[in-house]
Each structure stands twice: as C-alpha cells, then as structure tokens.
Design a protein around this motif. Structure first.
Motif, PDB file in Angstrom:
ATOM      1  N   CYS A  25      -8.542   0.731  87.546  1.00 33.20           N
ATOM      2  CA  CYS A  25      -8.918  -0.472  88.289  1.00 33.20           C
ATOM      3  C   CYS A  25      -7.657  -1.073  88.899  1.00 33.20           C
ATOM      4  CB  CYS A  25      -9.604  -1.489  87.388  1.00 33.20           C
ATOM      5  SG  CYS A  25     -11.107  -0.856  86.584  1.00 33.20           S
ATOM      6  N   GLU A  26      -7.650  -1.208  90.224  1.00 33.47           N
ATOM      7  CA  GLU A  26      -6.440  -1.638  90.925  1.00 33.47           C
ATOM      8  C   GLU A  26      -6.218  -3.141  90.850  1.00 33.47           C
ATOM      9  OE1 GLU A  26      -4.064   0.099  92.320  1.00 33.47           O
ATOM     10  OE2 GLU A  26      -4.970   2.038  91.880  1.00 33.47           O
ATOM     11  N   ASN A  27      -7.289  -3.927  90.797  1.00 34.57           N
ATOM     12  CA  ASN A  27      -7.139  -5.377  90.843  1.00 34.57           C
ATOM     13  C   ASN A  27      -7.656  -6.007  89.554  1.00 34.57           C
ATOM     14  OD1 ASN A  27      -9.798  -4.808  91.256  1.00 34.57           O
ATOM     15  ND2 ASN A  27     -10.107  -6.272  92.921  1.00 34.57           N
ATOM     16  N   ASP A  28      -7.802  -7.339  89.537  1.00 34.16           N
ATOM     17  CA  ASP A  28      -8.315  -8.035  88.361  1.00 34.16           C
ATOM     18  C   ASP A  28      -9.755  -7.613  88.078  1.00 34.16           C
ATOM     19  OD1 ASP A  28      -5.917  -9.375  88.557  1.00 34.16           O
ATOM     20  OD2 ASP A  28      -6.790 -11.216  89.372  1.00 34.16           O
ATOM     21  N   VAL A  29     -10.119  -7.670  86.806  1.00 34.29           N
ATOM     22  CA  VAL A  29     -11.519  -7.514  86.431  1.00 34.29           C
ATOM     23  C   VAL A  29     -11.962  -8.819  85.775  1.00 34.29           C
ATOM     24  CG1 VAL A  29     -11.452  -5.015  86.206  1.00 34.29           C
ATOM     25  CG2 VAL A  29     -10.873  -6.405  84.239  1.00 34.29           C
ATOM     26  N   GLU A  30     -13.090  -9.347  86.231  1.00 34.23           N
ATOM     27  CA  GLU A  30     -13.580 -10.644  85.747  1.00 34.23           C
ATOM     28  C   GLU A  30     -15.055 -10.533  85.397  1.00 34.23           C
ATOM     29  OE1 GLU A  30     -13.618 -15.383  87.039  1.00 34.23           O
ATOM     30  OE2 GLU A  30     -12.757 -13.853  88.367  1.00 34.23           O
ATOM     31  N   ASN A  31     -15.378 -10.932  84.156  1.00 32.58           N
ATOM     32  CA  ASN A  31     -16.762 -10.855  83.656  1.00 32.58           C
ATOM     33  C   ASN A  31     -17.311  -9.429  83.749  1.00 32.58           C
ATOM     34  OD1 ASN A  31     -16.991 -13.681  83.083  1.00 32.58           O
ATOM     35  ND2 ASN A  31     -17.264 -14.058  85.268  1.00 32.58           N
ATOM     36  N   VAL A  32     -16.491  -8.482  83.345  1.00 32.63           N
ATOM     37  CA  VAL A  32     -16.858  -7.074  83.425  1.00 32.63           C
ATOM     38  C   VAL A  32     -16.639  -6.426  82.060  1.00 32.63           C
ATOM     39  CG1 VAL A  32     -16.331  -4.847  84.514  1.00 32.63           C
ATOM     40  CG2 VAL A  32     -16.257  -6.943  85.873  1.00 32.63           C
ATOM     41  N   THR A  33     -17.514  -5.511  81.682  1.00 30.52           N
ATOM     42  CA  THR A  33     -17.331  -4.675  80.501  1.00 30.52           C
ATOM     43  C   THR A  33     -17.034  -3.248  80.956  1.00 30.52           C
ATOM     44  OG1 THR A  33     -18.822  -6.007  79.144  1.00 30.52           O
ATOM     45  CG2 THR A  33     -18.404  -3.750  78.423  1.00 30.52           C
ATOM     46  N   ILE A  34     -15.875  -2.739  80.537  1.00 30.60           N
ATOM     47  CA  ILE A  34     -15.489  -1.360  80.853  1.00 30.60           C
ATOM     48  C   ILE A  34     -15.542  -0.566  79.562  1.00 30.60           C
ATOM     49  CG2 ILE A  34     -13.670   0.137  81.736  1.00 30.60           C
ATOM     50  CD1 ILE A  34     -12.676  -2.193  83.412  1.00 30.60           C
ATOM     51  N   TRP A  35     -16.347   0.486  79.537  1.00 29.83           N
ATOM     52  CA  TRP A  35     -16.578   1.262  78.318  1.00 29.83           C
ATOM     53  C   TRP A  35     -16.382   2.742  78.627  1.00 29.83           C
ATOM     54  CZ3 TRP A  35     -21.393   3.960  76.614  1.00 29.83           C
ATOM     55  CH2 TRP A  35     -21.312   4.375  75.274  1.00 29.83           C
ATOM     56  N   GLY A  36     -15.449   3.343  77.892  1.00 25.56           N
ATOM     57  CA  GLY A  36     -15.184   4.752  78.130  1.00 25.56           C
ATOM     58  C   GLY A  36     -16.250   5.672  77.576  1.00 25.56           C
ATOM     59  N   GLY A  37     -16.898   5.263  76.483  1.00 21.90           N
ATOM     60  CA  GLY A  37     -17.903   6.108  75.849  1.00 21.90           C
ATOM     61  C   GLY A  37     -17.259   7.210  75.031  1.00 21.90           C
ATOM     62  N   GLU A  38     -17.940   8.329  74.902  1.00 19.30           N
ATOM     63  CA  GLU A  38     -17.401   9.437  74.122  1.00 19.30           C
ATOM     64  C   GLU A  38     -16.284  10.141  74.899  1.00 19.30           C
ATOM     65  OE1 GLU A  38     -20.674  11.952  73.213  1.00 19.30           O
ATOM     66  OE2 GLU A  38     -21.775  10.422  72.096  1.00 19.30           O
ATOM     67  N   GLY A  39     -15.505  10.912  74.146  1.00 24.25           N
ATOM     68  CA  GLY A  39     -14.423  11.660  74.785  1.00 24.25           C
ATOM     69  C   GLY A  39     -13.094  10.932  74.699  1.00 24.25           C
ATOM     70  N   ASP A  40     -12.041  11.655  75.073  1.00 23.76           N
ATOM     71  CA  ASP A  40     -10.688  11.089  75.090  1.00 23.76           C
ATOM     72  C   ASP A  40     -10.460  10.479  76.467  1.00 23.76           C
ATOM     73  OD1 ASP A  40     -10.506  12.195  72.562  1.00 23.76           O
ATOM     74  OD2 ASP A  40      -9.422  13.978  73.246  1.00 23.76           O
ATOM     75  N   ASP A  41     -10.609   9.170  76.547  1.00 26.19           N
ATOM     76  CA  ASP A  41     -10.603   8.490  77.842  1.00 26.19           C
ATOM     77  C   ASP A  41      -9.266   7.833  78.135  1.00 26.19           C
ATOM     78  OD1 ASP A  41     -13.435   9.029  78.178  1.00 26.19           O
ATOM     79  OD2 ASP A  41     -13.764   7.474  76.663  1.00 26.19           O
ATOM     80  N   ASN A  42      -8.968   7.734  79.412  1.00 29.89           N
ATOM     81  CA  ASN A  42      -7.776   7.050  79.891  1.00 29.89           C
ATOM     82  C   ASN A  42      -8.234   5.905  80.787  1.00 29.89           C
ATOM     83  OD1 ASN A  42      -5.344   6.209  80.905  1.00 29.89           O
ATOM     84  ND2 ASN A  42      -4.647   8.218  81.590  1.00 29.89           N
ATOM     85  N   ILE A  84      -9.852 -10.839  82.893  1.00 32.76           N
ATOM     86  CA  ILE A  84     -10.352 -12.219  82.873  1.00 32.76           C
ATOM     87  C   ILE A  84     -11.761 -12.220  82.303  1.00 32.76           C
ATOM     88  CG2 ILE A  84     -10.829 -14.276  84.262  1.00 32.76           C
ATOM     89  CD1 ILE A  84      -8.914 -13.094  86.375  1.00 32.76           C
ATOM     90  N   ASP A  85     -11.924 -12.790  81.126  1.00 29.45           N
ATOM     91  CA  ASP A  85     -13.250 -12.888  80.493  1.00 29.45           C
ATOM     92  C   ASP A  85     -13.962 -11.537  80.497  1.00 29.45           C
ATOM     93  OD1 ASP A  85     -12.610 -15.571  80.356  1.00 29.45           O
ATOM     94  OD2 ASP A  85     -13.812 -16.123  82.093  1.00 29.45           O
ATOM     95  N   SER A  86     -13.223 -10.487  80.204  1.00 29.56           N
ATOM     96  CA  SER A  86     -13.756  -9.131  80.257  1.00 29.56           C
ATOM     97  C   SER A  86     -13.406  -8.378  78.985  1.00 29.56           C
ATOM     98  CB  SER A  86     -13.208  -8.382  81.478  1.00 29.56           C
ATOM     99  OG  SER A  86     -13.592  -9.015  82.681  1.00 29.56           O
ATOM    100  N   GLN A  87     -14.131  -7.275  78.748  1.00 29.85           N
ATOM    101  CA  GLN A  87     -13.924  -6.447  77.568  1.00 29.85           C
ATOM    102  C   GLN A  87     -13.613  -5.013  78.001  1.00 29.85           C
ATOM    103  OE1 GLN A  87     -16.560  -8.906  77.552  1.00 29.85           O
ATOM    104  NE2 GLN A  87     -14.924 -10.030  76.529  1.00 29.85           N
ATOM    105  N   ILE A  88     -12.550  -4.469  77.406  1.00 32.40           N
ATOM    106  CA  ILE A  88     -12.158  -3.087  77.662  1.00 32.40           C
ATOM    107  C   ILE A  88     -12.405  -2.313  76.370  1.00 32.40           C
ATOM    108  CG2 ILE A  88     -10.371  -1.567  78.549  1.00 32.40           C
ATOM    109  CD1 ILE A  88     -11.132  -3.893  80.426  1.00 32.40           C
ATOM    110  N   LEU A  89     -13.337  -1.371  76.387  1.00 30.98           N
ATOM    111  CA  LEU A  89     -13.772  -0.662  75.188  1.00 30.98           C
ATOM    112  C   LEU A  89     -13.515   0.834  75.361  1.00 30.98           C
ATOM    113  CD1 LEU A  89     -17.264  -2.419  74.904  1.00 30.98           C
ATOM    114  CD2 LEU A  89     -15.080  -3.228  74.006  1.00 30.98           C
ATOM    115  N   GLY A  90     -12.746   1.390  74.439  1.00 29.96           N
ATOM    116  CA  GLY A  90     -12.473   2.813  74.541  1.00 29.96           C
ATOM    117  C   GLY A  90     -13.652   3.673  74.136  1.00 29.96           C
ATOM    118  N   GLY A  91     -14.390   3.244  73.108  1.00 25.45           N
ATOM    119  CA  GLY A  91     -15.474   4.060  72.576  1.00 25.45           C
ATOM    120  C   GLY A  91     -14.941   5.151  71.664  1.00 25.45           C
ATOM    121  N   ASP A  92     -15.768   6.156  71.382  1.00 29.06           N
ATOM    122  CA  ASP A  92     -15.351   7.259  70.511  1.00 29.06           C
ATOM    123  C   ASP A  92     -14.275   8.102  71.197  1.00 29.06           C
ATOM    124  OD1 ASP A  92     -17.209   6.380  68.734  1.00 29.06           O
ATOM    125  OD2 ASP A  92     -18.725   7.885  69.238  1.00 29.06           O
TER     126      ASP A  92
END
Length: 266
Positions: A67-84, A92-100
């Motif tokens: 993601c190049e710019n700000d993230v606001e009120n967003v949930t980013i979830w990688g899910g399964e796998g080895d994520d980058n 901003i008021d957001s959640q970054i979740l790697g997952g499994d």
C-alpha cells in the motif's frame, strides 16, 4: 391589443427577475444527499490493484500486499501462507493482520484518531516492523506478535492505557520465544514479553514520566539496545522480569534518587 402601461411592464420584469433569483438560490442552497464514502487506499495484491473498500484480503497462498499511501478504516488480512504486507503510509484506525504462516508486516506509524490502530502477526514466526506505537487512553496503538517466535522491531512506545488496559501504546509478544526491540518506552507505554523465553531490548524506559517492561513467564533477557545496560528512569520507569529465572542488564538512571522500579531481576 392595447399597449401595456409602462409601470406594468416594469413590474413584470421585476417579478421575472425575482423568480429567477429565487430559483437560483433554491438550487445553490438546497441540501444534497451525502454519499457514503468508501475507505480509500492504494493497495496492490500480487501485482493487481485492489478496489477501494473496507477490506483487503489475501489468498490462501503466499501473498505480497503493498500500500503506497495511508490506510484509514481498513482491515488488511494476509490469510494463510507466508505473506509480505507493507504499508508505506500511516495506519489510521486500521488493522494489519498477518494470519497463519510466517509473515512479514512492515508499516509506517500507527496513528489512531477515532478508533484503534493495530498490527497482529497471527500464528507463525512473524517479523513486525513499525516506527512508532503511540496511542491514547481511548484510541490505542497496539502490536501483537501472537503465537510463534516473533521478531518485533518498533520505535517509540508511548501512551497510557485506560480501563482494563485498553488503549495507549502497547507491544505484546504473546506466546512463543519472542525478540522485541524498541526505542524509548515512556508516557505510560508498555512492552510485555508474554510466555516462554523472550528477549527485550529498549533504548530507555521511563525517561520523562513512566514506562513499563514486563517479561512475563519464562526465562527472559531484558537489556539495553545492542546488549548494553538499560537505564530505568529518571522518571517512573518499571522493569519487571516476571516469573522464572531472568537475566537483566538494568540499572536506575539516578541511583541516589531512584523513582524507577526494578523487580524480579537478579
């Protein structure tokens, strides 16, 4: 047809002008129905642009989310796998979740404004990097390693949590043997190793007002940056090794007038 009197023609023109003005005023001042704005972000999932919306979800495989710019009120979830996952703007008021999986999560500053900003590694041996974890009592900034042997590197950790330890600026290693490296922990910021044998390195704790380091269960090592001596204080710093036999390189910044506390550290 008889000619219209001069006064009548003037009155007609005045009435027409008044009607035009009223119509124009009505059009310019009438309230418009507000559209429901979708959270805006500029994120790419595995080379494909993600449309705007409240979520960015990865696939069951190994994903790259940028993601190049700000993230606001967003949930980013990688899910399964080895994520980058990398967010170059503010979280901003957001959640970054790697997952499994063994994930790498790298963001700019956590910036809670109206809600919470957090990073969660999830199950697996994760790497988490973010420059600052600064929150308030009501709007928290939090990093969770979760299950696994995680490597967490953050800058300043500031902000006292409120009731039930909610909010503030906090870093949790959680389960697993974690390595946590931080900048200065102050103004009520907290770093907790969690279970098993953790390594916690900090640039300082309680330098101005108060900060907390707690190793928790396990044979933990607590010290300064690069295996140096960590100074607690001169504010109300707390370093608590926790249960089991811990190794601490910690001293009071002002031994003659110590306001800091060093506990469960040989």
């Amino acid at each position: 047809m008889p000619a219209m009197p001069r006064l009548s023609r003037t009155a007609v023109r005045s009435l027409a002008l008044t009607a035009t003005l009223l119509a124009t005023t009505t059009l310019t001042t009438a309230p418009t129905q507000a559209d429901t704005a979708q959270p805006s972000h500029n994120c790419v999932l595995n080379g494909h642009l993600v449309p705007p919306g409240p979520t960015v979800f990865g696939t069951p495989g190994n994903d790259t989310i940028e993601c190049e710019n700000d993230v606001e009120n967003v949930t980013i979830w990688g899910g399964e796998g080895d994520d980058n996952i990398r967010v170059k703007g503010l979280v901003i008021d957001s959640q970054i979740l790697g997952g499994d999986g063994n994930d790498r999560l790298q963001t700019s500053h956590l910036d809670p404004q109206q809600g919470q900003s957090s990073i969660k590694g999830g199950p697996g041996n994760d790497t988490i990097i973010t420059p600052t974890v600064i929150g308030t009592t009501d709007h928290g900034a939090t990093v969770y390693g979760d299950q696994g042997d995680d490597d967490i590197t953050v800058g300043s950790v500031h902000g006292a949590p409120g009731q039930y330890a909610r909010g503030g600026g906090q870093v949790f290693g959680n389960d697993g043997s974690d390595t946590i490296r931080t900048g200065v922990i102050d103004f009520g910021g907290r770093v907790l190793g969690g279970s098993e044998n953790d390594l916690i390195e900090a640039k300082g704790v309680g330098v101005e007002t108060g900060g907390v380091i707690q190793g928790g269960p396990g044979q933990d090592t607590i010290r300064g940056t690069g295996d140096t001596v960590l100074l607690a204080g001169p504010g109300w710093g707390l370093v608590d090794g926790g249960l089991d036999n811990d190794t601490c390189k910690v001293e009071h910044a002002n031994p003659s007038r110590a306001r800091s506390t060093i506990a469960s550290c040989p």
